[in-house]
Write a protein that holds these residues in place. Structure first.
Motif, mmCIF file in Angstrom:
data_model
loop_
_atom_site.group_PDB
_atom_site.id
_atom_site.type_symbol
_atom_site.label_atom_id
_atom_site.label_comp_id
_atom_site.label_asym_id
_atom_site.label_seq_id
_atom_site.Cartn_x
_atom_site.Cartn_y
_atom_site.Cartn_z
ATOM 1 N N UNK A 51 10.521 16.533 20.570
ATOM 2 C CA UNK A 51 10.663 14.937 20.839
ATOM 3 C C UNK A 51 9.770 14.497 19.920
ATOM 4 N N UNK A 52 10.086 14.185 18.658
ATOM 5 C CA UNK A 52 9.559 13.817 18.076
ATOM 6 C C UNK A 52 8.996 11.833 17.893
ATOM 7 N N UNK A 53 10.318 11.552 18.328
ATOM 8 C CA UNK A 53 10.549 9.899 17.997
ATOM 9 C C UNK A 53 9.991 9.790 19.501
ATOM 10 N N UNK A 54 9.891 10.528 20.835
ATOM 11 C CA UNK A 54 8.851 9.700 21.957
ATOM 12 C C UNK A 54 7.477 10.433 21.667
ATOM 13 N N UNK A 55 7.053 11.411 21.407
ATOM 14 C CA UNK A 55 5.758 11.639 20.919
ATOM 15 C C UNK A 55 5.187 10.726 20.029
ATOM 16 N N UNK A 56 5.852 10.165 18.567
ATOM 17 C CA UNK A 56 5.018 9.556 18.178
ATOM 18 C C UNK A 56 5.038 8.144 18.635
ATOM 19 N N UNK A 61 14.324 22.022 8.095
ATOM 20 C CA UNK A 61 13.583 22.738 7.191
ATOM 21 C C UNK A 61 11.874 23.456 7.629
ATOM 22 N N UNK A 62 11.464 22.177 8.126
ATOM 23 C CA UNK A 62 9.642 22.532 9.146
ATOM 24 C C UNK A 62 10.260 22.375 10.492
ATOM 25 N N UNK A 63 10.136 24.021 10.720
ATOM 26 C CA UNK A 63 11.236 24.596 11.411
ATOM 27 C C UNK A 63 9.630 24.440 12.745
ATOM 28 N N UNK A 64 8.645 23.585 12.832
ATOM 29 C CA UNK A 64 7.932 23.587 14.229
ATOM 30 C C UNK A 64 9.046 21.496 14.160
ATOM 31 N N UNK A 65 9.212 21.649 13.842
ATOM 32 C CA UNK A 65 9.565 20.139 14.363
ATOM 33 C C UNK A 65 11.268 20.339 15.625
ATOM 34 N N UNK A 66 11.262 21.482 15.310
ATOM 35 C CA UNK A 66 13.144 22.013 15.976
ATOM 36 C C UNK A 66 12.819 21.992 17.556
ATOM 37 N N UNK A 68 0.880 -0.785 0.022
ATOM 38 C CA UNK A 68 -0.173 0.110 0.060
ATOM 39 C C UNK A 68 0.903 1.485 0.156
ATOM 40 N N UNK A 69 0.658 2.411 -1.058
ATOM 41 C CA UNK A 69 0.897 3.792 -0.582
ATOM 42 C C UNK A 69 -0.084 4.404 -0.386
ATOM 43 N N UNK A 70 0.021 5.622 0.229
ATOM 44 C CA UNK A 70 -0.475 7.013 0.805
ATOM 45 C C UNK A 70 -0.779 7.727 0.957
ATOM 46 N N UNK A 71 -1.019 9.081 1.046
ATOM 47 C CA UNK A 71 -0.547 10.637 1.231
ATOM 48 C C UNK A 71 -1.332 11.666 1.671
ATOM 49 N N UNK A 72 -1.346 11.948 2.776
ATOM 50 C CA UNK A 72 -2.233 13.153 2.974
ATOM 51 C C UNK A 72 -1.703 13.903 3.447
ATOM 52 N N UNK A 73 -1.605 15.174 3.137
ATOM 53 C CA UNK A 73 -1.193 17.060 3.266
ATOM 54 C C UNK A 73 -0.519 17.221 4.686
ATOM 55 N N UNK A 74 0.822 17.751 4.842
ATOM 56 C CA UNK A 74 1.696 18.193 6.045
ATOM 57 C C UNK A 74 0.558 19.031 6.922
ATOM 58 N N UNK A 75 0.600 20.127 6.249
ATOM 59 C CA UNK A 75 -0.419 20.810 6.640
ATOM 60 C C UNK A 75 0.509 21.610 7.955
ATOM 61 N N UNK A 87 1.005 23.425 12.873
ATOM 62 C CA UNK A 87 1.668 23.610 14.153
ATOM 63 C C UNK A 87 1.914 22.019 14.212
ATOM 64 N N UNK A 88 3.070 21.790 14.990
ATOM 65 C CA UNK A 88 3.779 20.314 15.610
ATOM 66 C C UNK A 88 2.663 19.391 15.824
ATOM 67 N N UNK A 89 1.814 19.681 16.663
ATOM 68 C CA UNK A 89 0.604 18.855 17.161
ATOM 69 C C UNK A 89 0.021 18.132 15.932
ATOM 70 N N UNK A 90 -0.708 19.180 14.992
ATOM 71 C CA UNK A 90 -1.391 18.230 13.859
ATOM 72 C C UNK A 90 -0.265 17.339 12.710
ATOM 73 N N UNK A 91 0.538 17.999 12.579
ATOM 74 C CA UNK A 91 1.266 16.907 12.031
ATOM 75 C C UNK A 91 1.466 15.733 12.684
#
Length: 299
Positions: A92-97, A84-89, A28-35, A39-43
């Protein structure tokens, strides 16, 4: 166990599921917009939404997931940086995921994922003896990824392969990284267009610059592409002098410039520490824009 990968881009999030029992066939391959402007929580919520949709199609939940990310996870702090998606900087992306998805997650820079996918599934399949593969991204920005014995080398600071932020032109244009004259500010697509505008006084797309170069109708186009070839030769020679890879794969829009593989290859020989002899295979990628998400799945 199927292999799940997410390519987290600035405009879109893509998920791919590969079947290792069927020669890494895409299930399967599927996409959604990042938007990302939301902000970070929305991503994070968009990633969760995408995985839930894919799981419904596949008929099973992932056991673990690989992520190709803009920027990298700082090994010591486990916070994101250089994105360059600056809201990630600083997040703790790994922990939150892992918290929201409930499964182990492995993160790697998108250029590293590109290099891994091309090494294992793309151009590298024709060079099985290449222990060291370097993946170059030359597009809007310039980056790189290093794979040794089929494993990404992220490095002590998590910046392994960051070829685009070494100084190539002393006194050159300032870079967002804080230095000036970085590789990215000399041979990226926007940098080439800026140079042409500087010498000609006209704003022209890289596509048109290349056309004028090939039909020899514009001295400024000739100067722009010749400058690209010279600096490309210098920059690639440093990769070969330090790593001596068995294969270099060049992705990104500028990587489609055919003269990089002919005249540009000859320019490398001027700077390589090998009496002008260079036999390193330097190729275009075979996976196109699939490399990021496939590389994430292979993590």
């Amino acid at each position: 166990m199927k292999l799940w990968g997410i390519d987290l881009g600035g405009t879109k999030i893509e998920c791919a599921v590969l079947d290792p029992d069927r020669n890494l066939e895409v299930v399967v391959r599927m996409r959604l917009p990042t938007e990302s402007v939301k902000g970070y929580e929305h991503i994070i919520s968009q990633i969760k939404r995408l995985i839930d949709q894919v799981a419904e199609q596949v008929g099973e939940q992932p056991a673990r997931i690989g992520f190709a990310t803009p920027g990298v996870l700082e090994p010591d702090t486990q916070l994101m940086k250089n994105s360059n998606t600056t809201c990630l900087n600083g997040k703790p992306l790994k922990a939150d995921l892992e918290k929201i998805l409930g499964v182990p997650c492995q993160l790697a820079n998108d250029a590293n994922c590109f290099a891994l996918a091309e090494a294992l599934m793309g151009a590298g399949k024709d060079y099985p003896r290449a222990e060291v593969v370097f993946g170059v991204i030359m597009g809007t920005g310039v980056g790189g990824g290093l794979v040794v014995n089929n494993k990404i080398i992220a490095g002590h600071h998590g910046i392994g392969g960051e070829w685009g932020h070494n100084i190539l032109e002393e006194g050159g244009e300032p870079c967002y990284c804080g230095k000036a004259g970085c590789v990215e500010q000399v041979i990226s697509g926007p940098a080439l267009e800026r140079y042409y505008e500087h010498v000609s006084g006209r704003k022209v797309s890289l596509k048109d610059i290349l056309q004028h170069y090939h039909d020899s109708s514009d001295e400024y186009a000739t100067a722009t592409i010749d400058r690209l070839l010279e600096y490309y030769g210098k920059a690639i020679s440093t990769l070969i002098n330090v790593l001596d890879p068995g294969l270099i794969v060049i992705g990104g829009g500028v990587g489609n410039v055919d003269v990089l593989y002919t005249i540009g290859y000859e320019r490398i020989k001027k700077y390589i520490f090998n009496q002008g002899v260079c036999t390193t295979p330097i190729l275009k990628p075979k996976l196109g824009d699939s490399a990021g998400v496939f590389g994430a799945a292979l993590l």
